[in-house]
Design a protein around this motif. Structure first.
Motif, short mmCIF file in Angstrom:
data_model
loop_
_atom_site.label_atom_id
_atom_site.label_comp_id
_atom_site.label_asym_id
_atom_site.label_seq_id
_atom_site.Cartn_x
_atom_site.Cartn_y
_atom_site.Cartn_z
N ASP A 67 0.83 -25.13 -22.02
CA ASP A 67 0.99 -25.86 -20.76
C ASP A 67 0.88 -27.34 -21.08
O ASP A 67 -0.06 -27.76 -21.78
CB ASP A 67 -0.08 -25.44 -19.76
CG ASP A 67 0.22 -25.94 -18.34
OD1 ASP A 67 1.34 -26.45 -18.10
OD2 ASP A 67 -0.65 -25.80 -17.48
N VAL A 68 1.83 -28.11 -20.61
CA VAL A 68 1.87 -29.55 -20.85
C VAL A 68 2.18 -30.23 -19.52
O VAL A 68 3.09 -29.80 -18.81
CB VAL A 68 2.97 -29.92 -21.89
CG1 VAL A 68 3.04 -31.43 -22.08
CG2 VAL A 68 2.70 -29.23 -23.22
N TRP A 69 1.43 -31.28 -19.18
CA TRP A 69 1.67 -31.97 -17.93
C TRP A 69 1.18 -33.41 -18.03
O TRP A 69 0.45 -33.76 -18.94
CB TRP A 69 1.01 -31.25 -16.75
CG TRP A 69 -0.48 -31.30 -16.74
CD1 TRP A 69 -1.26 -32.16 -16.01
CD2 TRP A 69 -1.41 -30.49 -17.46
NE1 TRP A 69 -2.59 -31.93 -16.24
CE2 TRP A 69 -2.71 -30.89 -17.13
CE3 TRP A 69 -1.26 -29.43 -18.37
CZ2 TRP A 69 -3.84 -30.30 -17.67
CZ3 TRP A 69 -2.40 -28.86 -18.91
CH2 TRP A 69 -3.65 -29.27 -18.55
N TYR A 85 2.29 -32.21 -30.54
CA TYR A 85 2.01 -32.80 -29.22
C TYR A 85 1.60 -34.27 -29.29
O TYR A 85 1.43 -34.91 -28.26
CB TYR A 85 0.91 -31.99 -28.52
CG TYR A 85 1.31 -30.55 -28.33
CD1 TYR A 85 2.02 -30.15 -27.20
CD2 TYR A 85 1.04 -29.60 -29.30
CE1 TYR A 85 2.42 -28.83 -27.04
CE2 TYR A 85 1.43 -28.28 -29.15
CZ TYR A 85 2.12 -27.91 -28.03
OH TYR A 85 2.53 -26.60 -27.88
N GLN A 134 11.40 -31.34 -23.86
CA GLN A 134 11.19 -30.09 -23.12
C GLN A 134 10.44 -30.33 -21.81
O GLN A 134 10.72 -29.69 -20.81
CB GLN A 134 10.42 -29.11 -24.00
CG GLN A 134 10.10 -27.78 -23.33
CD GLN A 134 9.33 -26.85 -24.26
OE1 GLN A 134 9.27 -27.05 -25.47
NE2 GLN A 134 8.74 -25.83 -23.70
N TYR A 135 9.51 -31.27 -21.83
CA TYR A 135 8.71 -31.54 -20.64
C TYR A 135 9.14 -32.81 -19.92
O TYR A 135 8.44 -33.26 -19.00
CB TYR A 135 7.22 -31.58 -21.01
CG TYR A 135 6.73 -30.20 -21.39
CD1 TYR A 135 6.42 -29.26 -20.41
CD2 TYR A 135 6.63 -29.82 -22.72
CE1 TYR A 135 6.01 -27.99 -20.75
CE2 TYR A 135 6.20 -28.55 -23.07
CZ TYR A 135 5.90 -27.64 -22.08
OH TYR A 135 5.49 -26.36 -22.43
N PHE A 177 -2.45 -31.23 -22.63
CA PHE A 177 -1.90 -29.94 -23.04
C PHE A 177 -3.01 -28.93 -23.25
O PHE A 177 -4.16 -29.28 -23.51
CB PHE A 177 -1.03 -30.06 -24.30
CG PHE A 177 -1.77 -30.39 -25.56
CD1 PHE A 177 -2.42 -29.41 -26.30
CD2 PHE A 177 -1.81 -31.69 -26.03
CE1 PHE A 177 -3.10 -29.71 -27.47
CE2 PHE A 177 -2.50 -32.02 -27.20
CZ PHE A 177 -3.14 -31.02 -27.92
#
Length: 113
Positions: A108-110, A90, A19-20, A99
């Motif tokens: 929110d994940v980055w 995660y 997804q990310y 996250f």
């Protein structure tokens, strides 16, 4: 009866990585968890580069961060499904991933640059 060991990565963990747009990286056996912060929101997770001679890459806390010396405690990754099940999906994010999640559905994940 012996508890079954978790398999990493599972489909939910792969889905988060996909997804990310991040590669899958299996977690180490131990994480650093701020156990005194459990029950607070939001939940923060940061995966750092494995230090030389170290065994922990994930640092996870709930609510406000503290600089106290004993803020984080080592916890076996398999205990997270009981202690903080929200973070298990995660755990296969790669080094540099962060996250933030909460119990209202925020996510929110980055990757840290």
């Amino acid at each position: 009866m012996q508890k079954a060991e978790a398999v990493y990565p599972d489909e939910s963990q792969k889905k988060i990585c996909d997804q990310y747009g991040m590669p899958v990286q299996e977690p180490e056996e131990m994480v650093a968890l701020a156990t005194d912060s459990l029950g607070q929101s939001p939940i923060y997770g940061t995966r750092v580069q494995l230090p030389e001679g170290g065994s922990i890459t994930w640092f996870i806390h709930c609510g406000e961060y503290s600089t106290a010396d004993e803020f984080y405690k080592p916890v076996h990754v398999h205990h997270l499904s009981e202690m903080l099940p929200e973070v298990v999906n995660y755990l296969c994010l790669p080094t540099g991933a962060k996250f933030i999640i909460d119990n209202a559905g925020y996510e929110d994940v980055w990757l840290e640059a």
